[in-house]
Design a protein around this motif. Structure first.
Motif, PDB file in Angstrom:
ATOM      1  N   SER A 160       1.449   3.816  10.777  1.00 34.98           N
ATOM      2  CA  SER A 160       1.165   2.490  11.251  1.00 34.98           C
ATOM      3  C   SER A 160       0.332   1.682  10.322  1.00 34.98           C
ATOM      4  O   SER A 160      -0.103   1.867   9.305  1.00 34.98           O
ATOM      5  CB  SER A 160       0.254   2.401  12.635  1.00 34.98           C
ATOM      6  OG  SER A 160      -0.963   3.008  12.417  1.00 34.98           O
ATOM      7  N   LEU A 161       0.746   0.312  10.307  1.00 31.88           N
ATOM      8  CA  LEU A 161       0.077  -0.751   9.487  1.00 31.88           C
ATOM      9  C   LEU A 161      -0.647  -1.746  10.420  1.00 31.88           C
ATOM     10  O   LEU A 161      -0.080  -2.077  11.212  1.00 31.88           O
ATOM     11  CB  LEU A 161       1.338  -1.365   8.703  1.00 31.88           C
ATOM     12  CG  LEU A 161       0.795  -2.621   7.769  1.00 31.88           C
ATOM     13  CD1 LEU A 161      -0.352  -2.249   6.746  1.00 31.88           C
ATOM     14  CD2 LEU A 161       1.776  -3.379   7.376  1.00 31.88           C
ATOM     15  N   LEU A 162      -1.976  -1.770   9.864  1.00 32.61           N
ATOM     16  CA  LEU A 162      -2.723  -2.705  11.122  1.00 32.61           C
ATOM     17  C   LEU A 162      -3.173  -3.901  10.106  1.00 32.61           C
ATOM     18  O   LEU A 162      -3.928  -3.508   8.985  1.00 32.61           O
ATOM     19  CB  LEU A 162      -3.947  -1.968  11.569  1.00 32.61           C
ATOM     20  CG  LEU A 162      -5.133  -2.741  11.914  1.00 32.61           C
ATOM     21  CD1 LEU A 162      -4.790  -3.823  13.230  1.00 32.61           C
ATOM     22  CD2 LEU A 162      -6.290  -2.089  12.288  1.00 32.61           C
TER      23      LEU A 162
ATOM     24  N   ILE B 105       0.763  -1.188   0.017  1.00 34.32           N
ATOM     25  CA  ILE B 105      -0.013  -0.050  -0.158  1.00 34.32           C
ATOM     26  C   ILE B 105       0.895   1.143   0.055  1.00 34.32           C
ATOM     27  O   ILE B 105       1.911   1.297   0.723  1.00 34.32           O
ATOM     28  CB  ILE B 105      -0.802   0.068   1.327  1.00 34.32           C
ATOM     29  CG1 ILE B 105      -1.929   0.842   1.150  1.00 34.32           C
ATOM     30  CG2 ILE B 105       0.052   0.085   2.472  1.00 34.32           C
ATOM     31  CD1 ILE B 105      -3.218   0.602   2.074  1.00 34.32           C
ATOM     32  N   LEU B 106       0.445   2.345  -0.647  1.00 41.34           N
ATOM     33  CA  LEU B 106       1.167   3.426  -0.704  1.00 41.34           C
ATOM     34  C   LEU B 106       0.377   4.693  -0.206  1.00 41.34           C
ATOM     35  O   LEU B 106      -0.996   4.654  -0.559  1.00 41.34           O
ATOM     36  CB  LEU B 106       1.490   4.218  -2.205  1.00 41.34           C
ATOM     37  CG  LEU B 106       2.224   5.101  -2.343  1.00 41.34           C
ATOM     38  CD1 LEU B 106       3.136   5.162  -3.953  1.00 41.34           C
ATOM     39  CD2 LEU B 106       1.416   6.495  -2.578  1.00 41.34           C
ATOM     40  N   ILE B 107       0.700   5.343   0.775  1.00 41.13           N
ATOM     41  CA  ILE B 107      -0.066   6.691   1.296  1.00 41.13           C
ATOM     42  C   ILE B 107       0.548   7.773   1.160  1.00 41.13           C
ATOM     43  O   ILE B 107       2.024   7.850   1.341  1.00 41.13           O
ATOM     44  CB  ILE B 107      -0.369   6.562   2.792  1.00 41.13           C
ATOM     45  CG1 ILE B 107      -1.246   7.474   3.284  1.00 41.13           C
ATOM     46  CG2 ILE B 107       0.799   6.297   3.736  1.00 41.13           C
ATOM     47  CD1 ILE B 107      -2.220   7.026   4.559  1.00 41.13           C
TER      48      ILE B 107
ATOM     49  N   SER C 193      -6.646  -1.116   2.409  1.00 39.79           N
ATOM     50  CA  SER C 193      -6.910  -2.246   1.206  1.00 39.79           C
ATOM     51  C   SER C 193      -7.071  -3.565   1.665  1.00 39.79           C
ATOM     52  O   SER C 193      -6.209  -4.247   2.585  1.00 39.79           O
ATOM     53  CB  SER C 193      -5.360  -2.150   0.822  1.00 39.79           C
ATOM     54  OG  SER C 193      -5.121  -2.956  -0.357  1.00 39.79           O
ATOM     55  N   GLY C 194      -8.184  -3.907   1.647  1.00 41.68           N
ATOM     56  CA  GLY C 194      -8.541  -5.412   1.997  1.00 41.68           C
ATOM     57  C   GLY C 194      -8.455  -5.502   3.668  1.00 41.68           C
ATOM     58  O   GLY C 194      -9.192  -4.484   4.343  1.00 41.68           O
TER      59      GLY C 194
END
Lengths: 112, 111
Positions: free
Chosen positions: A73-75, A47-49, A58-59
């Motif tokens: 953060s990535l959850l 993913i790109l933010i 994304s999903g």
């Protein structure tokens, strides 16, 4: 020098649980990206933010970005054994879009 | 079809030898990269080429020489190999400002 630093270095959870990992960086960025690396394989983009975005989905993935704190953060929700991998954040600063700086990664182990 | 392919996957060689790693991408990207991943999984950019032109050279010893014969290929030649060169080398490609697509890596072991 290393731009992004992930925290924690390692994370062990059970299937079905959520996994959260954080990334801090030092300089202003254009965007921040998350990648996954399975053992012995190449990195895969997740993913790109962009710097003007605060949250992206994304999903089962949710990424947040706080440019004032220079952190992201990535959850991963409802984790699966197949999510076992190392997760890296990478930042692109200013006009050096081609020069992605990676952190050392968070190693996630999901046990059935 | 593999998007970014690099060969060989494994190299084992003696100190002082010269070796090459080849990379090809079929994604039509203009930009290609070489990254080095050390034993602690820290990934560092080495070189980047845009349409066959070198645009990033990150203080890499001049024993490392990239070559891009066309925008679909980026090879890495390493002279006089040293123990510290042991690592996994990743090739990648991208559109301008876009996500990187990585190859599967070439694990170099220098004895």
């Amino acid at each position: 020098s290393q731009q992004g630093e992930e925290d924690p270095q390692a994370l062990s959870i059970q299937e079905g649980e959520n996994a959260t990992m954080n990334c801090s960086y030092k300089t202003s960025i254009n965007n921040l990206q998350w990648y996954r690396q399975n053992s012995g394989r190449g990195l895969v983009h997740l993913i790109l933010i962009r710097s003007n975005e605060r949250e992206k989905h994304s999903g089962r993935l949710r990424v947040t970005l706080d440019t004032s704190k220079k952190s992201s953060s990535l959850l991963i929700t409802a984790s699966r054994a197949a999510d076992t991998a190392s997760y890296f954040c990478a930042t692109a600063a200013g006009d050096s879009w081609g020069k992605l700086q990676f952190g050392a990664g968070t190693q996630v182990v999901v046990t059935p | 079809d593999t998007a970014v392919s690099q060969t060989p996957k494994y190299l084992v060689t003696q100190m002082g030898n010269d070796k090459s790693i080849k990379c090809e991408q079929n994604l039509g990207h203009d930009t290609m990269y070489w990254y080095k991943q050390d034993s602690k999984k820290f990934l560092k950019i080495m070189f980047s080429y845009n349409n066959k032109e070198l645009i990033i050279n990150e203080t890499v010893p001049n024993r490392f020489s990239p070559k891009s014969p066309d925008k679909a290929h980026l090879n890495l030649h390493i002279n006089s190999l040293e123990l510290g060169d042991s690592a996994v080398y990743f090739c990648a490609s991208s559109r301008p400002g876009g996500e990187l697509f990585f190859g599967e890596g070439s694990r170099l072991t220098v004895l």
